[in-house]
Enzyme design. Structure first.
Site, short mmCIF file in Angstrom:
data_model
loop_
_atom_site.label_atom_id
_atom_site.label_comp_id
_atom_site.label_asym_id
_atom_site.label_seq_id
_atom_site.Cartn_x
_atom_site.Cartn_y
_atom_site.Cartn_z
N GLU A 104 -4.13 1.48 9.78
CA GLU A 104 -3.51 0.32 9.12
C GLU A 104 -2.19 0.74 8.53
O GLU A 104 -1.96 1.92 8.27
CB GLU A 104 -4.39 -0.16 7.95
CG GLU A 104 -5.79 -0.53 8.34
CD GLU A 104 -6.66 -0.83 7.13
OE1 GLU A 104 -6.14 -0.96 6.00
OE2 GLU A 104 -7.88 -0.93 7.32
N LYS A 106 0.28 1.13 5.39
CA LYS A 106 0.11 1.31 3.96
C LYS A 106 1.17 0.47 3.27
O LYS A 106 2.36 0.80 3.33
CB LYS A 106 0.24 2.78 3.58
CG LYS A 106 -0.05 3.06 2.13
CD LYS A 106 -0.16 4.56 1.87
CE LYS A 106 -0.61 4.83 0.45
NZ LYS A 106 0.36 4.38 -0.56
N LYS A 279 -8.95 5.05 8.29
CA LYS A 279 -10.28 4.90 7.70
C LYS A 279 -11.34 5.01 8.78
O LYS A 279 -11.19 4.42 9.85
CB LYS A 279 -10.42 3.51 7.05
CG LYS A 279 -9.37 3.21 6.00
CD LYS A 279 -9.46 1.77 5.54
CE LYS A 279 -8.31 1.49 4.57
NZ LYS A 279 -8.20 0.07 4.22
S1 IVH Z 1 -7.50 1.58 1.20
C1 IVH Z 1 -11.02 3.33 -1.05
N1 IVH Z 1 -5.63 0.50 2.73
O1 IVH Z 1 -2.54 2.72 -1.34
C2 IVH Z 1 -9.88 2.86 -0.21
N2 IVH Z 1 -5.02 1.21 0.54
O2 IVH Z 1 -3.64 5.59 -2.81
C3 IVH Z 1 -8.90 2.13 -1.01
N3 IVH Z 1 -2.69 0.76 -0.04
O3 IVH Z 1 -4.49 2.24 -4.19
C4 IVH Z 1 -7.56 1.99 -0.49
N4 IVH Z 1 -2.11 -0.20 1.86
O4 IVH Z 1 -2.98 0.34 -3.44
C5 IVH Z 1 -5.92 1.06 1.52
N5 IVH Z 1 -4.10 -0.52 4.17
C6 IVH Z 1 -4.38 0.04 2.99
C7 IVH Z 1 -3.42 0.16 1.95
C8 IVH Z 1 -3.79 0.76 0.74
C9 IVH Z 1 -1.71 0.16 0.64
C10 IVH Z 1 -2.54 1.32 -1.41
C11 IVH Z 1 -3.62 0.94 -2.37
C12 IVH Z 1 -4.24 2.24 -2.83
C13 IVH Z 1 -3.21 3.25 -2.45
C14 IVH Z 1 -3.84 4.55 -1.98
#
Ligand code: IVH
Length: 312
Positions: A104, A106, A279
């Site tokens: 995905e 970020k 993931k």
């Molecule tokens: S997953 C337990 N997916 O990046 C999994 N995070 O340090 C939780 N973020 O705090 C996060 N895009 O604010 C995930 N596609 C994405 C994301 C994403 C941005 C941010 C989110 C998180 C930080 C990771």
């Protein structure tokens, strides 16, 4: 240790209080990492007030604080493709069975957690320190792409959606032009602008700023699928904005292709991104891999190299 702590404190202040970062995320992460290693090697210098002991907090007075039912963890970061391959191999070794990886974008905004009860938005909470966050429901309700009432069917009675609140580039530039005309301080980047906006006390001003939000994590009992990818597709039917650029990868090479493609193509997106997130798809395999104190072992963030550096 003392020098690193002092420097990181200064950078934290510039970033969190002044909303005017003084170094790149990458340089900051590197210093933080160095300090963590020194502290681990020299426990005699432990200090509860060290910058390593503070999970980045966005708690603000004036907002009610709410405890997260499930802590909002962050992701472990890497800047190297070799470390992405190491992550893949580690997962392969631990699971010892076939697995898929969801790739995905970020999104570079402000993390948010939305709670829906019986299909209605009841609360929106910032990440805060990961354990407790600020209740910003009134402001979040102004974000037009966030459903106040879920659509379709199959959502759990109590649903928690996690995602990112963003200020699109076009809005960010419009806002800064406006601020320039008013001789107000400019926002350094869309993330700072989004953070400042979510913490405004007047939802009417928030409304005028046209925030947007993408969601990337579905939590609840009796979810429609036993894997992350399909749950995100279901959430799209429930009315959430889910990225169109999510890919299922079955080999490390597929992951590398995704990284290489988005490293360039991201510049054409309407919102800021700072990397990609990988993931493990199956929820059962996520549970088998488990968590560390700070981040899940089933996910990793690869950060793009910043494309601009300072000149003398
Ligand atoms: S997953 C337990 N997916 O990046 C999994 N995070 O340090 C939780 N973020 O705090 C996060 N895009 O604010 C995930 N596609 C994405 C994301 C994403 C941005 C941010 C989110 C998180 C930080 C990771």
């Amino acid at each position: 240790v003392a020098l690193l702590r002092e420097a990181l404190e200064e950078h934290d202040y510039a970033y969190y209080v002044l909303a005017a970062p003084t170094i790149s995320d990458r340089a900051y992460d590197k210093m933080m990492h160095e300090l963590q290693q020194l502290e681990a090697a020299h426990p005699e210098y432990a200090d509860p007030n060290s910058p390593t002991q503070r999970v980045g907090s966005d708690l603000t007075k004036g907002f009610t604080q709410v405890a997260h039912r499930i802590p909002m963890l962050s992701l472990s970061n890497t800047y190297s493709e070799d470390e992405v391959r190491e992550f893949y191999n580690r997962v392969a070794r631990t699971l010892d069975e076939p697995f898929e990886v969801v790739a995905e974008l970020k999104y570079d905004g402000i993390s948010i957690s939305l709670i829906y009860e019986h299909g209605l938005l009841v609360r929106a909470v910032t990440r805060g320190d990961g354990v407790r966050g600020d209740d910003v429901t009134a402001n979040v309700r102004t974000i037009r792409s966030i459903p106040l009432r879920l659509r379709g069917e199959g959502w759990p009675e109590r649903l928690e959606m996690r995602g990112e609140v963003l200020l699109p580039w076009a809005e960010f530039e419009r806002l800064n032009r406006e601020r320039e005309a008013q001789e107000e301080a400019l926002f350094a980047n869309p993330r700072n602008a989004a953070a400042g906006t979510l913490k405004l006390q007047d939802p009417r001003i928030v409304d005028s700023r046209r925030l947007d939000a993408y969601f990337y994590y579905v939590l609840g009992e009796n979810l429609p699928a036993d894997n992350h990818y399909d749950n995100l597709q279901a959430a799209r039917e429930w009315g959430f904005k889910i990225s169109n650029y999510i890919r299922l990868c079955r080999t490390p090479d597929e992951i590398m292709d995704y990284i290489a493609y988005w490293n360039r193509a991201r510049h054409r997106l309407p919102v800021a991104t700072d990397g990609i997130v990988l993931k493990v798809n199956a929820l059962r395999q996520q549970r088998a891999l488990g968590l560390t104190a700070k981040s899940p072992r089933w996910a990793i963030a690869y950060k793009f190299q910043a494309e601009r550096a300072e000149t003398r």
